[in-house]
Design an enzyme around this catalytic site. Sequence first.
Site, PDB file in Angstrom:
ATOM      1  N   LYS A  86       0.864  -1.161   0.112  1.00 30.20           N
ATOM      2  CA  LYS A  86      -0.073   0.047  -0.052  1.00 30.20           C
ATOM      3  C   LYS A  86       0.850   1.097  -0.031  1.00 30.20           C
ATOM      4  O   LYS A  86       0.789   2.040  -0.919  1.00 30.20           O
ATOM      5  CB  LYS A  86      -0.940  -0.049   1.207  1.00 30.20           C
ATOM      6  CG  LYS A  86      -1.847   0.962   1.296  1.00 30.20           C
ATOM      7  CD  LYS A  86      -2.750   0.948   2.555  1.00 30.20           C
ATOM      8  CE  LYS A  86      -3.482   2.319   2.622  1.00 30.20           C
ATOM      9  NZ  LYS A  86      -4.432   2.336   3.826  1.00 30.20           N
TER      10      LYS A  86
ATOM     11  N   GLU B  13      10.450  -4.763   4.560  1.00 33.46           N
ATOM     12  CA  GLU B  13      10.674  -6.370   3.936  1.00 33.46           C
ATOM     13  C   GLU B  13      10.468  -6.229   2.614  1.00 33.46           C
ATOM     14  O   GLU B  13      10.971  -6.780   1.980  1.00 33.46           O
ATOM     15  CB  GLU B  13       9.830  -6.781   4.970  1.00 33.46           C
ATOM     16  CG  GLU B  13       9.733  -6.961   6.440  1.00 33.46           C
ATOM     17  CD  GLU B  13       9.374  -6.059   7.249  1.00 33.46           C
ATOM     18  OE1 GLU B  13       8.874  -4.839   6.785  1.00 33.46           O
ATOM     19  OE2 GLU B  13       8.829  -6.252   8.528  1.00 33.46           O
TER      20      GLU B  13
ATOM     21  N   GLY C  76      -4.850  -1.685   4.858  1.00 30.45           N
ATOM     22  CA  GLY C  76      -4.100  -3.013   4.481  1.00 30.45           C
ATOM     23  C   GLY C  76      -4.812  -4.327   4.708  1.00 30.45           C
ATOM     24  O   GLY C  76      -4.872  -5.070   3.638  1.00 30.45           O
ATOM     25  N   ARG C  77      -5.059  -4.637   5.831  1.00 27.73           N
ATOM     26  CA  ARG C  77      -5.965  -5.997   6.206  1.00 27.73           C
ATOM     27  C   ARG C  77      -7.319  -5.906   5.560  1.00 27.73           C
ATOM     28  O   ARG C  77      -8.012  -7.170   5.761  1.00 27.73           O
ATOM     29  CB  ARG C  77      -5.863  -6.135   7.817  1.00 27.73           C
ATOM     30  CG  ARG C  77      -6.369  -4.718   8.432  1.00 27.73           C
ATOM     31  CD  ARG C  77      -6.089  -4.826   9.963  1.00 27.73           C
ATOM     32  NE  ARG C  77      -6.507  -3.791  10.892  1.00 27.73           N
ATOM     33  CZ  ARG C  77      -5.721  -2.709  10.965  1.00 27.73           C
ATOM     34  NH1 ARG C  77      -4.680  -2.476  10.343  1.00 27.73           N
ATOM     35  NH2 ARG C  77      -6.241  -1.673  11.689  1.00 27.73           N
TER      36      ARG C  77
ATOM     37  N   GLU D  63      -4.635  -6.586  14.720  1.00 21.40           N
ATOM     38  CA  GLU D  63      -4.220  -5.224  14.416  1.00 21.40           C
ATOM     39  C   GLU D  63      -5.382  -4.177  14.520  1.00 21.40           C
ATOM     40  O   GLU D  63      -5.026  -3.143  14.611  1.00 21.40           O
ATOM     41  CB  GLU D  63      -3.730  -5.218  12.873  1.00 21.40           C
ATOM     42  CG  GLU D  63      -2.884  -4.234  12.576  1.00 21.40           C
ATOM     43  CD  GLU D  63      -1.763  -4.414  11.483  1.00 21.40           C
ATOM     44  OE1 GLU D  63      -0.718  -4.724  11.620  1.00 21.40           O
ATOM     45  OE2 GLU D  63      -2.574  -4.255  10.306  1.00 21.40           O
TER      46      GLU D  63
ATOM     47  N   HIS E  87      -4.808 -33.514  17.172  1.00 19.52           N
ATOM     48  CA  HIS E  87      -3.692 -34.124  17.788  1.00 19.52           C
ATOM     49  C   HIS E  87      -2.456 -33.261  18.089  1.00 19.52           C
ATOM     50  O   HIS E  87      -1.264 -33.714  18.194  1.00 19.52           O
ATOM     51  CB  HIS E  87      -3.230 -34.947  16.445  1.00 19.52           C
ATOM     52  CG  HIS E  87      -4.208 -35.888  15.899  1.00 19.52           C
ATOM     53  ND1 HIS E  87      -4.299 -36.837  16.719  1.00 19.52           N
ATOM     54  CD2 HIS E  87      -5.151 -35.726  15.272  1.00 19.52           C
ATOM     55  CE1 HIS E  87      -5.467 -37.721  16.135  1.00 19.52           C
ATOM     56  NE2 HIS E  87      -6.090 -36.507  15.256  1.00 19.52           N
TER      57      HIS E  87
ATOM     58  N   LYS F 147       9.144  -0.610  14.175  1.00 17.97           N
ATOM     59  CA  LYS F 147       9.685  -0.341  12.967  1.00 17.97           C
ATOM     60  C   LYS F 147      11.113   0.556  13.276  1.00 17.97           C
ATOM     61  O   LYS F 147      11.732   0.663  12.577  1.00 17.97           O
ATOM     62  CB  LYS F 147       8.647   0.225  12.267  1.00 17.97           C
ATOM     63  CG  LYS F 147       7.681  -0.903  11.298  1.00 17.97           C
ATOM     64  CD  LYS F 147       6.931  -0.189  10.242  1.00 17.97           C
ATOM     65  CE  LYS F 147       5.541  -1.043  10.003  1.00 17.97           C
ATOM     66  NZ  LYS F 147       4.835  -0.330   9.395  1.00 17.97           N
TER      67      LYS F 147
HETATM   68  O1  F6P Z   1       2.409  -3.976   9.869  1.00 17.96           O
HETATM   69  C1  F6P Z   1       1.957  -2.882   9.617  1.00 17.96           C
HETATM   70  C2  F6P Z   1       1.314  -2.719   8.230  1.00 17.96           C
HETATM   71  O2  F6P Z   1       1.321  -1.228   7.949  1.00 17.96           O
HETATM   72  C3  F6P Z   1       0.023  -3.471   8.383  1.00 17.96           C
HETATM   73  O3  F6P Z   1      -1.059  -2.970   8.508  1.00 17.96           O
HETATM   74  C4  F6P Z   1      -0.036  -3.601   6.667  1.00 17.96           C
HETATM   75  O4  F6P Z   1      -0.839  -4.683   6.096  1.00 17.96           O
HETATM   76  C5  F6P Z   1       1.542  -4.097   6.402  1.00 17.96           C
HETATM   77  O5  F6P Z   1       2.295  -3.142   7.197  1.00 17.96           O
HETATM   78  C6  F6P Z   1       2.043  -3.951   5.018  1.00 17.96           C
HETATM   79  O6  F6P Z   1       2.034  -2.447   4.650  1.00 17.96           O
HETATM   80  P1  F6P Z   1       2.158  -2.180   3.157  1.00 17.96           P
HETATM   81  O7  F6P Z   1       1.094  -2.706   2.304  1.00 17.96           O
HETATM   82  O8  F6P Z   1       2.080  -0.601   3.110  1.00 17.96           O
HETATM   83  O9  F6P Z   1       3.565  -2.735   2.588  1.00 17.96           O
END
Ligand code: F6P
Length: 529
Positions: A190, A196, A248-249, A334, A365, A494
Amino acid sequence: MSVWESLKSRQSALTDRPLLALFEEENRADDFAIETADMRFDYAKTNIDRDTRAELIKLAEDAGVEQKRDAMFAGVEINETEGRAVLHTALRNLDGGPVILDGKDVMPGILDTLSAMRSFATKIRQSHITDVVNIGIGGSDLGPAMATAALSPYHDGPRCHFVSNVDGAQIADTLRVLDAKHTLVIVASKTFTTIETMTNARTARAWMADNGGDPKAQFAALSTAEDKTADFGIDPGQVFGFEDWVGGRYSVWGPIGLSLMIAIGPKGFDAFLRGAQAMDTHFRAAKTLENIPMMLALVGIWHNQICGHATRAVLPYDQRLAQLPAYLQQLEMESNGKSVQIDGSDVTHNTGPVVWGAAGTNGQHAFYQLIHQGTRVIPCEFMVAANGHEADLHHHHHLLIANCFAQSEALMRGRSLIEATKIMAAKGLTGDELDRQARHRVFPGNRPSTTLTYPLLDPYTLGQIIALYEHRVFVEGVILGINSYDQWGVELGKELATSLQPVVEGIEPATHKDGSTAKLVDYVLRHRS
Ligand code: F6P
């Protein structure tokens, strides 16, 4: 006495009441279930009776859930700490009316993007591309990864892979078996700043260039930050944008769902959206008592905030839903893991529970021992389809269903000491040994669960299930007075990771860190080969 206080006093009076006794109430099995054309939600195996339910409904009324629900669908800025509307529902508003935000209908833009996604997905499905790698994390990974796995019987496109972790192990293991010339990489973010995702995206780009692929043609991006996708070098014709009012979620319904659309095809993706839209319609129209998201939320409030059960287990009896608990962890924790109400004051109740689980029957199990005989009560949310997809394996599916229903029955019924003693006596035990062995075989029972059943886990039904859980989170958030749509709690870690990176690289000293962290860094530096 407030409704909250009344519910709490009621709870202590009800604690020892056997769940089975509740079935003496006339018609409980149907009265404490909601059946629509598409699914049945059963909450009869909980310790909620009619009076308790009436008070729970009052809680929702007092919190103004229906008014706030209508405000969300109407594009009111309910995400107040980020100054945003919450309009993921517009992404699946396929044949609904206009959705006006700041005086402008957002639907034409959404439908244009959807149509561009369809054309792109069709082109990829007809091309030489055999594998798609979605690089994203959190909401840019969990939704499409979970839904793609859930709908594998509908796959008729390229294989999809998902890379999220910054741990190089994941991208290395994924790319090792792929042919760069036949791979499409989708960078899903987003913000297009997530460390990452950007790290993995750069690694994938180098891999593709080094192995005969064409990053210019074989990279696509899904983001609200189209300027940043251009800086990364992604062809604007392969960028699918969305707006910041899609959290995002909550984003699997739009461009973030592109990998799923490529896997199951645009028609399957449409069915997925239509399922979610049907749940939206149900959530907006059904009276509280007949409203599945409302009642699922009120059962959640009863178990967590009133009864004090701090966790809930999500137990899909469907191997293809194995990733659903992880998806729901982000969606629920979240969203509702907050300590401050919208007005900035402290919350007055515990907020979101710990959500966890695994697919049945595997969980049986592993951790069900604790659910049945441990000292803590863990409300369980079972789900199972009436039909499996494997036409020649009906006997597997019958066993699966029998196990699912047996677990909720066992949790409710339990086994008394008298029953356990009889069983062990029949095996020939007597005296002290009989007493001792029998005690280990007692099940306290009276452990609550809900069960969701539906005909088949197809794209339409999966869309319904996800939207159901989204709305459940919304209702619980409103009752708790919190903002379910921000996530400030992820920021501090972060920031500290950014400041620790040069320390871990040995470029900066760890002098400004606490003793424990400094020693951990020291250990890593001493053992780095
Ligand atoms: O971990 C926080 C967060 O902002 C989530 O809410 C989101 O889904 C994820 O990181 C990834 O964010 P982005 O889509 O901006 O890479």
